[in-house]
Design a protein around this motif. Structure first.
Motif, PDB file in Angstrom:
ATOM      1  N   LYS A   1      87.625  33.639  91.162  1.00  0.00           N
ATOM      2  CA  LYS A   1      87.126  32.920  89.990  1.00  0.00           C
ATOM      3  C   LYS A   1      86.611  31.537  90.400  1.00  0.00           C
ATOM      4  CE  LYS A   1      89.604  33.497  86.296  1.00  0.00           C
ATOM      5  NZ  LYS A   1      90.624  33.381  85.220  1.00  0.00           N
TER       6      LYS A   1
ATOM      7  N   ASN B   1      92.498  36.448  78.681  1.00  0.00           N
ATOM      8  CA  ASN B   1      92.941  36.515  80.065  1.00  0.00           C
ATOM      9  C   ASN B   1      92.054  35.747  81.051  1.00  0.00           C
ATOM     10  OD1 ASN B   1      94.441  37.244  82.240  1.00  0.00           O
ATOM     11  ND2 ASN B   1      94.578  39.397  81.706  1.00  0.00           N
ATOM     12  N   PRO B   2      90.741  36.041  81.099  1.00  0.00           N
ATOM     13  CA  PRO B   2      89.915  35.307  82.068  1.00  0.00           C
ATOM     14  C   PRO B   2      89.849  33.810  81.786  1.00  0.00           C
ATOM     15  CG  PRO B   2      88.554  36.706  80.656  1.00  0.00           C
ATOM     16  CD  PRO B   2      89.976  37.080  80.392  1.00  0.00           C
ATOM     17  N   LEU B   3      90.136  33.417  80.553  1.00  0.00           N
ATOM     18  CA  LEU B   3      90.067  31.994  80.221  1.00  0.00           C
ATOM     19  C   LEU B   3      91.441  31.328  80.305  1.00  0.00           C
ATOM     20  CD1 LEU B   3      87.861  32.439  77.027  1.00  0.00           C
ATOM     21  CD2 LEU B   3      87.065  31.697  79.275  1.00  0.00           C
ATOM     22  N   SER B   4      92.484  32.129  80.530  1.00  0.00           N
ATOM     23  CA  SER B   4      93.847  31.596  80.539  1.00  0.00           C
ATOM     24  C   SER B   4      94.155  30.762  79.303  1.00  0.00           C
ATOM     25  CB  SER B   4      94.106  30.753  81.804  1.00  0.00           C
ATOM     26  OG  SER B   4      93.927  31.522  82.949  1.00  0.00           O
ATOM     27  N   ILE B   5      93.863  31.311  78.123  1.00  0.00           N
ATOM     28  CA  ILE B   5      94.223  30.610  76.888  1.00  0.00           C
ATOM     29  C   ILE B   5      95.109  31.512  76.035  1.00  0.00           C
ATOM     30  CG2 ILE B   5      92.169  29.150  76.794  1.00  0.00           C
ATOM     31  CD1 ILE B   5      91.014  31.139  74.728  1.00  0.00           C
TER      32      ILE B   5
ATOM     33  N   ARG C   1      89.619  44.991  90.534  1.00  0.00           N
ATOM     34  CA  ARG C   1      89.669  45.830  89.337  1.00  0.00           C
ATOM     35  C   ARG C   1      88.383  45.637  88.543  1.00  0.00           C
ATOM     36  NH1 ARG C   1      95.667  46.959  88.888  1.00  0.00           N
ATOM     37  NH2 ARG C   1      96.108  46.495  91.059  1.00  0.00           N
TER      38      ARG C   1
ATOM     39  N   VAL D   1      85.285  27.527  85.988  1.00  0.00           N
ATOM     40  CA  VAL D   1      86.071  28.052  84.863  1.00  0.00           C
ATOM     41  C   VAL D   1      87.100  27.014  84.416  1.00  0.00           C
ATOM     42  CG1 VAL D   1      87.684  29.861  84.118  1.00  0.00           C
ATOM     43  CG2 VAL D   1      85.695  30.465  85.487  1.00  0.00           C
TER      44      VAL D   1
ATOM     45  N   TRP E   1      92.931  38.707 102.572  1.00  0.00           N
ATOM     46  CA  TRP E   1      92.098  37.634 102.020  1.00  0.00           C
ATOM     47  C   TRP E   1      92.793  36.951 100.851  1.00  0.00           C
ATOM     48  CZ3 TRP E   1      90.046  37.572  97.051  1.00  0.00           C
ATOM     49  CH2 TRP E   1      90.097  38.777  96.337  1.00  0.00           C
ATOM     50  N   LYS E   2      93.640  37.699 100.133  1.00  0.00           N
ATOM     51  CA  LYS E   2      94.370  37.076  99.035  1.00  0.00           C
ATOM     52  C   LYS E   2      95.497  36.187  99.567  1.00  0.00           C
ATOM     53  CE  LYS E   2      93.177  40.395  95.456  1.00  0.00           C
ATOM     54  NZ  LYS E   2      93.590  41.185  94.289  1.00  0.00           N
TER      55      LYS E   2
ATOM     56  N   SER F   1      82.373  30.601  76.096  1.00  0.00           N
ATOM     57  CA  SER F   1      83.431  29.601  75.915  1.00  0.00           C
ATOM     58  C   SER F   1      82.892  28.198  76.136  1.00  0.00           C
ATOM     59  CB  SER F   1      84.559  29.835  76.916  1.00  0.00           C
ATOM     60  OG  SER F   1      84.989  31.142  76.833  1.00  0.00           O
TER      61      SER F   1
ATOM     62  N   LYS G   1      96.883  41.979 100.363  1.00  0.00           N
ATOM     63  CA  LYS G   1      95.585  41.893 101.040  1.00  0.00           C
ATOM     64  C   LYS G   1      95.523  40.587 101.831  1.00  0.00           C
ATOM     65  CE  LYS G   1      94.207  45.367  98.632  1.00  0.00           C
ATOM     66  NZ  LYS G   1      94.051  46.648  99.283  1.00  0.00           N
TER      67      LYS G   1
ATOM     68  N   LYS H   1      98.122  41.751  89.349  1.00  0.00           N
ATOM     69  CA  LYS H   1      97.426  43.016  89.602  1.00  0.00           C
ATOM     70  C   LYS H   1      98.028  43.749  90.792  1.00  0.00           C
ATOM     71  CE  LYS H   1      92.964  42.071  87.491  1.00  0.00           C
ATOM     72  NZ  LYS H   1      91.518  41.959  87.709  1.00  0.00           N
ATOM     73  N   ASP H   2      98.260  43.022  91.870  1.00  0.00           N
ATOM     74  CA  ASP H   2      98.896  43.632  93.038  1.00  0.00           C
ATOM     75  C   ASP H   2     100.410  43.469  92.863  1.00  0.00           C
ATOM     76  OD1 ASP H   2      96.291  43.864  93.813  1.00  0.00           O
ATOM     77  OD2 ASP H   2      96.359  42.238  95.293  1.00  0.00           O
TER      78      ASP H   2
ATOM     79  N   LYS I   1      87.520  25.117  80.700  1.00  0.00           N
ATOM     80  CA  LYS I   1      88.776  24.946  79.969  1.00  0.00           C
ATOM     81  C   LYS I   1      89.016  23.483  79.612  1.00  0.00           C
ATOM     82  CE  LYS I   1      92.598  26.880  80.106  1.00  0.00           C
ATOM     83  NZ  LYS I   1      93.956  27.279  80.545  1.00  0.00           N
TER      84      LYS I   1
ATOM     85  N   LYS J   1      93.882  32.976 100.597  1.00  0.00           N
ATOM     86  CA  LYS J   1      93.560  32.184  99.400  1.00  0.00           C
ATOM     87  C   LYS J   1      94.832  31.510  98.863  1.00  0.00           C
ATOM     88  CE  LYS J   1      90.718  31.046  96.118  1.00  0.00           C
ATOM     89  NZ  LYS J   1      89.534  30.258  96.390  1.00  0.00           N
TER      90      LYS J   1
ATOM     91  N   LYS K   1      99.888  29.584  90.212  1.00  0.00           N
ATOM     92  CA  LYS K   1      98.572  29.626  90.864  1.00  0.00           C
ATOM     93  C   LYS K   1      98.660  30.316  92.219  1.00  0.00           C
ATOM     94  CE  LYS K   1      95.940  25.692  89.116  1.00  0.00           C
ATOM     95  NZ  LYS K   1      95.379  24.369  89.423  1.00  0.00           N
TER      96      LYS K   1
ATOM     97  N   VAL L   1      81.657  35.988  78.669  1.00  0.00           N
ATOM     98  CA  VAL L   1      82.761  35.388  77.901  1.00  0.00           C
ATOM     99  C   VAL L   1      82.973  33.941  78.343  1.00  0.00           C
ATOM    100  CG1 VAL L   1      85.281  35.435  77.588  1.00  0.00           C
ATOM    101  CG2 VAL L   1      83.944  37.523  77.269  1.00  0.00           C
ATOM    102  N   GLU L   2      82.867  33.681  79.639  1.00  0.00           N
ATOM    103  CA  GLU L   2      83.042  32.309  80.139  1.00  0.00           C
ATOM    104  C   GLU L   2      81.896  31.401  79.675  1.00  0.00           C
ATOM    105  OE1 GLU L   2      85.601  33.858  83.996  1.00  0.00           O
ATOM    106  OE2 GLU L   2      83.426  33.638  84.135  1.00  0.00           O
TER     107      GLU L   2
ATOM    108  N   ARG M   1      92.218  40.728  76.405  1.00  0.00           N
ATOM    109  CA  ARG M   1      91.125  40.962  77.363  1.00  0.00           C
ATOM    110  C   ARG M   1      90.163  39.784  77.463  1.00  0.00           C
ATOM    111  NH1 ARG M   1      89.213  46.142  79.216  1.00  0.00           N
ATOM    112  NH2 ARG M   1      87.107  45.288  79.242  1.00  0.00           N
ATOM    113  N   VAL M   2      89.980  39.053  76.352  1.00  0.00           N
ATOM    114  CA  VAL M   2      89.101  37.880  76.431  1.00  0.00           C
ATOM    115  C   VAL M   2      89.884  36.606  76.712  1.00  0.00           C
ATOM    116  CG1 VAL M   2      87.396  38.962  74.898  1.00  0.00           C
ATOM    117  CG2 VAL M   2      89.002  37.295  73.952  1.00  0.00           C
TER     118      VAL M   2
ATOM    119  N   MET N   1      87.078  22.784  76.670  1.00  0.00           N
ATOM    120  CA  MET N   1      87.731  23.451  75.546  1.00  0.00           C
ATOM    121  C   MET N   1      88.850  22.585  74.977  1.00  0.00           C
ATOM    122  SD  MET N   1      89.169  27.358  75.777  1.00  0.00           S
ATOM    123  CE  MET N   1      87.774  28.036  76.632  1.00  0.00           C
TER     124      MET N   1
END
Lengths: 504, 504
Positions: free
Chosen positions: A84, B251-255, A30, A88, B473-474, A124, B471, B442-443, A92, B477, B433, A120-121, B248-249, A95
């Motif tokens: 990711k 989310n990527p930091l998981s806070i 995405r 990251v 590859w996911k 942070s 997917k 997302k999926d 954290k 992972k 995780k 953003v990372e 939105r900010v 943080m």
């Protein structure tokens, strides 16, 4: 998966890849996700943008720097989703106030350098380091990671020196005088300078008015070996490349946290091979370091960090209560520095300070016992100017340039005094705000010229400040800021009248 | 200045305007600067990207959402540079640990909503609030600003209720059962839900598998007035719109910092007109709130904040030491919730909890004294399923859907036990995780199904966990994460053998 690459002429500083939405869905990514893009042996981690029909399915659009980094024209690339990075998690951890290990810091710095972390990372990481602090070991590891993730310069001699000014005092164009003075004495000074973070002009912004500062490591080495000195923009080299990416997030926030400050300065000095470094720490209201205690602490931090890298450091705590010289902004500062060298006289705050720091370098490197007198002699002999022109020429500038030839912004506004009296304060922060509102450092010709500094007498209607800009709307904005911020305070000479023991 | 607008099919969540480099230079803007773009009465603040030849001089490229917000096709727009908003200074103030005023917080929130702040600036605000904290007054002001910067729903009756679960426990699909149960009793429950921040599926992600959750405020009101309940994605409405941009900010930091948590939950409840709200605060290893003391503190914070807005709140501290039910991930959770309602039986952790929270709503709203029994009766009568299908239909879904019809990811991996024994722990964080690595949220079809929960007996070779992905590859992972993280711990039934007083 294999896609046809299309160069998209997006001059973005970010690594961007544009995908058709059906391909994005196939890859399971995405907007904002990361993709690894490979072309031959080159690879880049880029951030996904999605389009309906700008790019057809089977193609990927690559922004300017992605295409450049992969060194492709239109060809095929291999694209794989990139999860990711582990770093990251380490961000954290910081943080939450925990100490990081050498390996964790290394992972963060290397991921910053290879564009695996988003802005953003990175923000942070910087903000957490600022608010939660870093131990001395962490700062050393941060420094080492910054050095190791970039290029280094190795000189054959050991008389390589350098200087660094902690920002905060406007108009601090001293490097333009120090570098040629030191080089004229036979030392090597490969000065890599920053662009402005919170100031109105960094040394690199100022030097760029006169010469090319976008020099590679090889060019820096060659120029220094030839003429003894250089003033280059560090961000154009691959020296401590993490720093420039960190600055990209610090800049909009106007912050400069201590761990990143110590590490980035030291990394650059070590990477260019400097053995002796003079530090200039301006103090006073409105500067970055506001008390002499804090300045001493910072100086000791630098000295201690220097020892861990075999670099001898001497720090000067300098007066930063008002701007150095009279001009603030790239072109105005270049003009003033050059004129000072041409005339061998000028603003005493500029000359005394530049020669004081040059003198410190002469003392720690063992060249002179009275470094200041030694520097003064070079300056007054005209050798500073002569060397500066050699440096300008070596950096591709016009060695015949005179200070009067340097153009400044053609939109002007003169602020006059509405009282008679003496200047009791020049507000650094207000001066910087005005110069930045006027367009500095982005617009070279923007800035301010200070007609009256502390202690100088002013009459009603006399100019106290001229604002220069390149754009009308920026001039308007700067005037508005100037009216709000009181950059220069004039008090009547008669401050108080006492009659019969009663204040009137 | 006036430019011709060109729609560029960039599906960016950011407000982007693309300029030719000569126009950018005329306007005096660089990449990342802000421009105000006006078209009739509509205006947008967008971030500059610069191109050499993608857009000709005299034109500006507008990304999808900019064009949509301005409501233009190809026409003319007025473009003016937009300086950094004042709210950036307030963010720095919070970064330095100072308290903000109501007006300052209001300015920040409104600038977030109107896209005047960059992601880095919003991230700085969130991280500083997290590390420096906010006073209760500041949190109240943040809540008010969030409410006032968005739309509200006004119902004519006062029996409007709501529920909210603090995240942290995987598989918490209880809203899908609570909302129809409460609505079946005649109360109105306009549930706006989030998408996942740190979890593998938010309630909105899960509900989206069955029906449209992208509903406007008018649609929500209409559906609730018709069938009594709704489960909509809050981010699709204009209710507390700042929250989605903050997410939105985050989310990527998981806070998920406390001030933003309190304010965003309360703002949404007040904005939809809820008078009685039940809170679910799961505690236990790996959840967001880890101790009952912290849960009590958070509950009291919510109750106190509720009083400032005339909302009565009751909080349930719930067991969150392992997932609720057996499935984690959007489609898997929707399937489990629906099957539980079809069968009127299922995982006791899911049924007990959903009916417990529904019961709390019945009690505080005065509908029943034994709320749990009241809820159980509705559930067992089949009215919960019946109402849920009405809600699905009202939200544009297929009311004839059966749980067995819901598709899940077709890439599968079954983790089996290599020992015989009993499950002693299901690790929430590891489960999340794995599900996220597999592609959730997302999926939609990605996630995990837990065959064996705490206390259940398992034989060698028996499945303990199935991973689903869309997917390959996911899936790979996720398998890698599963192997590293020990999601489910099985101990031999014989934990210790003692012979003659000596451990063997």
């Amino acid at each position: 998966m294999i896609y046809k690459a299309l160069k998209i002429p997006l001059k973005s500083g970010r690594f961007v890849v544009i995908l058709n939405e059906s391909d994005a869905s196939d890859l399971g990514v995405r907007e904002g996700d990361r993709l690894k893009i490979k072309c031959g042996r080159n690879q880049v981690i880029a951030t996904v943008q999605i389009t309906k029909d700008m790019i057809k399915s089977g193609f990927v659009g690559l922004s300017d720097i992605v295409a450049a980094e992969l060194n492709i024209k239109d060809g095929e690339v291999e694209v794989t989703p990139f999860s990711k990075p582990k770093s990251v998690e380490y961000i954290k951890k910081k943080m939450l106030g925990e100490c990081l290990t050498a390996e964790e810091i290394r992972a963060i710095v290397f991921d910053i350098v290879r564009n695996s972390l988003s802005e953003v990372e990175i923000a942070s990481f910087v903000i957490s380091s600022m608010l939660k602090g870093m131990s001395f070991d962490e700062i050393e590891w941060l420094t080492r990671a910054m050095i190791e993730s970039g290029e280094r310069i190795y000189f054959e001699t050991s008389n390589v020196v350098d200087k660094h000014s902690i920002g905060g005092v406007p108009g601090n164009k001293i490097s333009l005088i120090i570098v040629p003075t030191v080089a004229a004495a036979g030392l090597l000074i490969p000065k890599t300078a920053s662009r402005a973070i919170t100031s109105a002009s960094g040394t690199a912004d100022t030097m760029e008015v006169l010469a090319d500062v976008n020099l590679s490591v090889d060019e820096i080495k060659e120029i220094v070996e030839k003429v003894g000195g250089v003033i280059a923009w560090g961000g154009a080299t691959n020296i401590a490349p993490a720093d420039d990416k960190i600055i990209r997030v610090e800049n909009p926030l106007s912050i400069d946290p201590r761990p990143q400050l110590l590490a980035s300065v030291m990394a650059k000095k070590v990477a260019v091979g400097a053995r002796f470094v003079a530090l200039d720490i301006p103090i006073g209201e409105g500067t970055k370091v506001t008390s002499s205690d804090a300045a001493r602490k910072l100086a000791n931090d630098f000295i201690e960090l220097g020892k861990r890298f075999g670099v001898e450091i001497a720090a000067a705590i300098t007066y930063g209560g008002q701007p150095i010289g009279r001009s603030v902004g790239p072109a105005l500062e270049a003009k003033e520095a050059l004129k000072t060298m041409e005339d061998r006289r000028g603003s005493s705050s500029l000359i005394e300070k530049a020669l004081g720091i040059a003198g410190l370098i002469f003392e720690i490197s063992g060249l002179a016992t009275d470094g200041y007198a030694y520097a003064r002699k070079i300056f007054e002999s005209g050798k500073t100017l002569e060397k500066f022109k050699e440096i300008i020429a070596a950096q591709g500038g016009d060695e015949k340039i005179k200070s009067e030839d340097i153009p400044v912004g053609d939109k002007k506004f003169v602020l006059t005094s509405n009282t008679e009296g003496a200047v009791v304060a020049v507000n650094n922060k207000a001066i910087v705000k005005i110069a930045r509102a006027a367009g500095a450092p982005k617009d070279k010709g923007a800035g301010v010229y200070i007609h009256k500094k502390r202690g100088e007498v002013v009459k009603v209607g006399e100019p106290i400040l001229t604002i220069y800009a390149e754009k009308d709307w920026k001039l308007d904005k700067a005037i508005e800021v100037a009216r709000r911020e009181n950059p220069i305070i004039v008090s009547g000479m008669v401050l108080e009248v006492i009659r019969g023991g009663v204040k009137v």
